[in-house]
Design an enzyme around this catalytic site. Structure first.
Site, PDB file in Angstrom:
ATOM      1  N   ASP A  19       5.120  17.540 -10.041  1.00  0.00           N
ATOM      2  CA  ASP A  19       5.348  16.214  -9.464  1.00  0.00           C
ATOM      3  C   ASP A  19       6.412  16.346  -8.375  1.00  0.00           C
ATOM      4  OD1 ASP A  19       5.392  13.362  -9.234  1.00  0.00           O
ATOM      5  OD2 ASP A  19       7.176  13.340 -10.475  1.00  0.00           O
ATOM      6  N   ASP A  42       3.201  11.527 -15.361  1.00  0.00           N
ATOM      7  CA  ASP A  42       2.945  12.971 -15.400  1.00  0.00           C
ATOM      8  C   ASP A  42       2.466  13.449 -16.766  1.00  0.00           C
ATOM      9  OD1 ASP A  42       3.912  13.254 -12.720  1.00  0.00           O
ATOM     10  OD2 ASP A  42       5.950  13.141 -13.510  1.00  0.00           O
ATOM     11  N   PHE A 101       4.345  -4.040 -11.808  1.00  0.00           N
ATOM     12  CA  PHE A 101       3.895  -2.826 -11.108  1.00  0.00           C
ATOM     13  C   PHE A 101       3.074  -1.950 -12.038  1.00  0.00           C
ATOM     14  CE2 PHE A 101       4.400   1.664 -10.199  1.00  0.00           C
ATOM     15  CZ  PHE A 101       4.061   1.727  -8.855  1.00  0.00           C
ATOM     16  N   THR A 121       1.461  14.266  -6.140  1.00  0.00           N
ATOM     17  CA  THR A 121       2.362  13.117  -6.010  1.00  0.00           C
ATOM     18  C   THR A 121       1.584  11.869  -5.638  1.00  0.00           C
ATOM     19  OG1 THR A 121       4.287  12.263  -4.818  1.00  0.00           O
ATOM     20  CG2 THR A 121       2.819  13.703  -3.595  1.00  0.00           C
ATOM     21  N   GLY A 122       2.184  10.747  -5.939  1.00  0.00           N
ATOM     22  CA  GLY A 122       1.601   9.468  -5.548  1.00  0.00           C
ATOM     23  C   GLY A 122       2.058   9.008  -4.184  1.00  0.00           C
ATOM     24  N   LYS A 144      -4.227  13.511 -11.424  1.00  0.00           N
ATOM     25  CA  LYS A 144      -3.402  14.704 -11.621  1.00  0.00           C
ATOM     26  C   LYS A 144      -3.978  15.558 -12.743  1.00  0.00           C
ATOM     27  CE  LYS A 144       1.022  12.705 -10.109  1.00  0.00           C
ATOM     28  NZ  LYS A 144       2.440  12.470 -10.465  1.00  0.00           N
TER      29      LYS A 144
END
Length: 1134
Positions: free
Chosen positions: A414, A829, A553, A687-688, A804
């Site tokens: 990550d 993750d 979120f 990664t986002g 991922k």
């Protein structure tokens, strides 16, 4: 029957919108609902006893034996032991029974003691006092007597006795603070909220009069997910239905903080609590070494069966002549002559199986388990991996994968919080093209923080000023940050300014940075009180906004929103999130200018967020309320329905601006990645974040270098060309320079590979993974894998958590089956950490979910270097030697027994005494290899850290390949031939004793056994590079113990033995000069081939490790010589 009861039963057991089988109804305080409500049906739930123990006093022996004999090796030796009991075998049942009994007993004692400790802990927990409400009064009873539906009172610093729905607290706003350190390791204070309609019940009488039912999902182990609703009944009106979520749930094991007391109703008790459900271990991962060990075991099992079969056939061939079958001194009885031939042959086959069964090392499994268990402490004790800043050290959640750390070929990491510090600092914001920076130097002076400055236009229009203030209000309102006045509060926090004692707390460091940044620009978030958010504007006036809704979120939407109502009655929806999530939902605003600034900031490695809003009229808001309420109270598919509702609400927005936050790279992150790449490990960043931000971080941490040619496989490029064309074009590019891919290229270990870097985003990956109607998805995956194998580094951006895991799984199950490692610090993750062969969690600021679900946890990313290059390297070397050595010494042990059958007419006569058969693997040769597998360092720690390329010498299971396995097996066969025939030739000379007597059968076997014990022990001594006093004590002590034991065993008449065939045998052998000469000579001959092989290979085909060892030895000799000369010159000077 009451109609309401019939209606309830029909609803419960018939299909409908709500699947009642998957939910439960709880009556708060065990009070029946008022008339008109559904009929009261008592339900049975478990009591509140926690049982973490596996055994009881009555079932310990049978259950433990059953579990131990489920292991193939234990079951195999049990069968051998039973065969020895049933038929007439050449060896005593003690020889198999005693080692098996020792292994079973030691394991049972260990497991029994651990279970006894669990019983003690359970009793202490189940008997602790709990206060609950009964008929409006406070009653005290033991925790184990709690039932679902009881109303419980918990005081400050007490632990919640079961899973509770939070009803009320002494706080007026109906909140409480808890810590969940014992559940997920997070020490920060979390805020939970009482049910809106019950938060005013502050006394026992009030709460005791509550009429309510709770409908919720059945127990499930996810600590962060809960779906339910509460029906609060009044005397006249219909029940008020309120949604329940994880913010209303107080988990067993959590502790109440900064709140005097709370009331809650028990919904999950005992073994149905989330804490108890999380006792279950994760899916078992098997290392490459374990798989090799099982494969070798099958080979040796085949060898065992072959030996028994060959000897059985040869026996009957040899006895085909009458005088051999029935010698005059061993005539058969009539019943023996009439026995079925096939039954006799099968019995003989089993007898030979028993005779040769020691080739399967039962004690190897115990030694391997002890090595892994004890070896894991060396990781947790490593002071170099302790982080003083956080006070954290490494954690080992499983010891089964220590050696797998030395086999990693792919690392998936990550970015945020793993490669970076996750310590956010607000840098700037862009509002309709105007840039505002908190810290600016103007004319040599630092401007005040609160002033800020417009870097492009210092005098925007009047309309621009309104948008500017609206943007700052959006940042002050669209978040979940809390303000605390207590400086002792743990967790991520920031002081709004140096002069105030309050602190900002949030689970997201980004939100803290944004609130702090906008405070420096003139707008300060003050607090949330009675559902009103208060902010201080530039004119030092307090503005109050009623918080109507929070659209939380999530990593799929990548945004959050709030709906607030101003003091003038205007209703706003403020939304902030990733640019890819906000821009498609915007219909107004200066999109092009803001997009350009966002991309510029991303290239500089800054984290960007976009902010948008829209005004709502009352009718729109009422429609939103109904839509959200319907989704929130749903028990089935609540998350899906909420996501659909959010999609409808968060649209037609007006873009306000964007923010830029800096997340600095962790200390030594670049050095760590560089070292890992030198070790031949491919590093992928998952990664986002947006592509530009992630790419800038990859350059900063040296994953991409300036000469790296970047290949893009992104949605933007796929829109211009078809996916098929893009993949083929990239494939041609990488293959044109790298040529045909060799096996080393495929494994990622080629140092000469062309330096390419690949960038792929989540949308492109979805297209590659998506099955096609024509079945071409598999071809796309293969092309994608081919491109990835040719790239030195890969960056996957805009990744969802499940994507991922998909990437990890794709590489993990590719045709080369490389060993994968995933490392991350956040809940997003966890999926890839569980998917990878080895999962490592970083103990970071985003909670401890990653650390809890990982195999290992480390404080910082830099510690991964030593974890792999040192600990992983050492443990692989150690356990590889352990496995090969065990098989080697058992070949040495049993092959002379096989040869002996050719000299005793295949009569199944044993070569060794029963005591030697029993103690060979338990006592005489066990401790040296155990200490070796814990202490060995073939090169120094500093050398391994300084030269990462040494990691390649052990990559791809190099020391447990079939070639190495065959070498060890052939070496064992050679040594066994030397032992047997060397002793045999010595015995041909009848003058081996001073009085002319010849040695007998047991003396011959003792000589072979003595040479064997000394050879296998000295072989290990020759392989040892790192000597300590413990190694000396164990190696020479084992040899001494064998000699002393043999002297006592043969020198004393033991009354418990029916016959003592070893009496005076060992002493007689040592009284013979030729026997002494034979021992020395045979041991030397046995060790000579291995010594010559090592010398020749070191000179002609040295590995990188061997070159380092030679260099170290030369330096050591040189330094010793210099020291001796300096000492000599010093003494002469006097």
């Amino acid at each position: 029957m009451d109609c309401s009861l019939v209606r309830t039963l029909v609803h419960r057991y018939c299909a409908g919108e709500e699947n009642w089988v998957d939910s439960r109804t709880i009556y708060v305080g065990h009070r029946e609902p008022p008339p008109g409500a559904e009929a009261y049906i008592p339900q049975r739930y478990p009591d509140n006893r926690i049982v973490s123990s596996k055994y009881t006093f009555w079932n310990f022996i049978p259950k433990n034996l059953f579990e131990q004999f489920r292991r193939v090796a234990n079951f195999y030796f049990l069968i051998i032991f039973l065969v020895q009991l049933i038929i007439d075998t050449p060896t005593s049942p003690v020889t198999s029974g005693l080692p098996l009994f020792f292994v079973i007993t030691v394991t049972a004692i260990k497991q029994g003691y651990e279970d006894w400790l669990r019983h003690k802990a359970d009793n202490a927990m189940n008997q602790c006092p709990v206060h609950f409400i009964q008929h409006g009064k406070l009653v005290r009873k033991q925790s184990r007597k709690l039932r679902v539906g009881d109303i419980v009172m918990v005081k400050e610093d007490e632990t919640f006795p079961c899973d509770l729905i939070f009803l009320s607290s002494n706080r007026g706003d109906g909140t409480c603070h808890v810590t969940t350190a014992s559940l997920d390791g997070e020490s920060s204070h979390k805020t939970h909220y009482a049910v809106q309609d019950t938060k005013g019940f502050h006394t026992e009488e009030d709460i005791g009069g509550l009429h309510a039912t709770i409908e919720c999902e059945q127990p499930q182990p996810d600590l962060y997910k809960f779906v339910g609703r509460i029906n609060v009944y009044s005397d006249l009106n219909d029940p008020v239905v309120r949604p329940l979520g994880s913010e209303n749930l107080l988990l067993r094991g959590a502790t109440l903080k900064n709140t005097e007391k709370i009331f809650g109703v028990a919904i999950y008790t005992g073994m149905e609590t989330k804490m108890a459900l999380n006792y279950q271990s994760k899916s078992q991962k098997r290392s490459a070494v374990e798989k090799s060990m099982n494969a070798f075991l099958i080979v040796y099992l085949c060898i065992l069966i072959s030996k028994a079969l060959i000897n059985t056939v040869l026996k009957y061939m040899w006895q085909s002549e009458p005088f051999r079958d029935e010698p005059w001194y061993n005539q058969k009885t009539e019943s023996e002559r009439q026995r079925n031939l096939f039954l006799k042959a099968f019995t003989d086959f089993l007898a030979f199986m028993v005779l040769f069964n020691y080739i399967i090392p039962v004690s190897m499994y115990v030694t391997v388990e002890m090595q892994k268990f004890l070896g894991s402490y060396f990781i947790t004790w490593d002071e170099d991996m302790f982080d003083e800043e956080t006070g954290e050290g490494p954690l080992v959640n499983t010891s089964d994968l220590n050696e797998e750390l030395g086999q990693v070929e792919y690392i998936f990491t990550d970015k945020t919080g793993t490669l970076t510090e996750n310590n956010m600092e607000f840098k700037e914001c862009c509002i309709e093209g105007h840039v505002y920076v908190p810290h600016v130097i103007c004319n040599g002076q630092v401007l005040p923080e609160s002033s800020g400055i417009d870097m492009i236009d210092s005098s925007p229009s009047v309309n621009g000023r309104e948008r500017e203030e609206l943007f700052f209000r959006a940042l002050c309102l669209c978040h979940t940050v809390q303000v605390k006045d207590d400086d002792s509060v743990d967790g991520p926090r920031k002081s709004p300014d140096g002069g105030k004692s309050c602190v900002y707390i949030s689970s997201s460091p980004d939100e803290v940075a944004l609130v702090e940044g906008v405070q420096r620009l003139g707008f300060t978030y003050l607090r949330l009180k009675d559902n009103y958010m208060e902010i201080l504007n530039r004119e030092n006036h307090i503005e109050r906004f009623e918080l109507l809704e929070i659209l939380s979120f999530d990593s799929v939407r990548r945004r959050m929103s709030v709906i607030v109502k101003s003091a003038t009655g205007e209703i706003y929806l403020f939304c902030k999130g990733a640019d890819s999530s906000i821009f498609p939902r915007v219909i107004e605003g200066k999109v092009d200018q803001i997009r350009a600034r966002v991309e510029r900031n991303a290239v500089e490695g800054l984290r960007t967020l976009c902010v948008a809003y829209k005004r709502l009229i009352q009718e729109e808001y009422e429609g939103i309320c109904k839509l959200l309420q319907a989704a929130k109270v749903a028990l089935q598919d609540r998350e899906k329905k909420l996501a659909e509702a959010y999609e409808q609400i968060e649209k037609d927005l007006t873009l306000l601006g964007a923010t830029a936050v800096e997340d600095r790279l962790q200390e030594k992150a670049a050095d760590t990645i560089e070292a890992l790449q030198k070790a031949g490990i491919k590093v992928w960043v998952l990664t986002g974040d947006k592509m530009e931000t992630a790419a800038a971080t990859c350059y900063a941490c040296k994953l991409f270098r300036r000469n790296t040619q970047l290949l893009e496989l992104t949605t933007k490029r796929i829109e211009e060309q078809s996916l098929h064309d893009v993949l083929f074009e990239l494939s041609k590019t990488v293959l044109r320079h790298s040529g045909s891919l060799t096996r080393d290229n495929l494994s990622g270990l080629s140092a000469d590979m062309q330096d390419y870097g690949l960038i792929i985003d989540g949308a492109a990956l979805s297209l590659i993974m998506k099955p096609r109607e024509d079945g071409s998805s598999g071809n796309y995956r293969e092309l994608f894998l081919e491109i990835c194998r040719s790239c030195s580094a890969v960056l996957c951006c805009r990744m969802a958590p499940l994507q991922k895991a998909q990437i990890v799984k794709l590489i993990k199950f590719s045709k080369e089956h490389p060993i994968t490692l995933a490392i991350g610090d956040g809940a997003n993750d966890v999926s890839m950490i569980l998917e990878a062969h080895v999962g490592i969690g970083v103990i970071g600021k985003e909670g401890r979910q990653a650390a809890r679900n990982s195999d290992y946890a480390i404080p910082k990313f830099k510690h991964l270097k030593k974890m792999l290059l040192v600990h992983g390297h050492f443990y692989y070397i150690r356990i590889s030697e352990l496995v090969q050595y065990f098989f080697y010494k058992n070949v040495c042990f049993i092959f002379p027994q096989f040869l002996y059958q050719f000299f005793c007419g295949f009569s199944q006569q044993t070569l060794y005494d029963t005591a030697y058969l029993t103690l060979y693997n338990i006592s005489f040769t066990s401790l040296p290899i155990l200490l070796y597998s814990l202490m060995e360092q073939h090169v120094g720690i500093d050398v391994l850290k300084r030269d990462p390329t040494l990691y390649r010498d052990v990559a791809k299971n190099a020391l447990l390949r079939w070639r190495v396995f065959i070498y060890w097996t052939l070496l064992g066969l050679f040594d066994a031939l030397v032992f047997f025939f060397g002793a045999y030739f010595v015995f041909e000379n009848t003058t081996v004793t001073s009085n002319g007597q010849i040695f007998g059968n047991w003396t011959f076997g003792t000589l072979v056994f003595t040479v064997m014990v000394f050879t296998v022990t000295l072989k290990l001594a020759l392989d040892t590079h790192y000597w300590t006093w413990i190694n000396h004590f164990v190696i020479w002590g084992s040899l001494l113990f064998y000699v002393v034991f043999s002297l006592l065993w043969g020198g004393v008449i033991w009354p418990f033995l029916n016959y003592q065939r070893m009496y005076y045998v060992f002493i007689q052998m040592l009284s013979s000069g030729p026997a002494w000469l034979a021992i020395v000579l045979l041991v030397t001959i046995s060790l000579l081939p291995d010594v010559l092989k090592k010398v020749l290979c070191r000179q002609l085909w040295p590995t990188a490790t061997e070159r380092v060892q030679t260099k170290s030895q030369c330096l050591s000799v040189e330094q010793s010589t210099i020291f001796m000369l300096s000492q000599t010159s010093s003494s002469l000077s006097f």
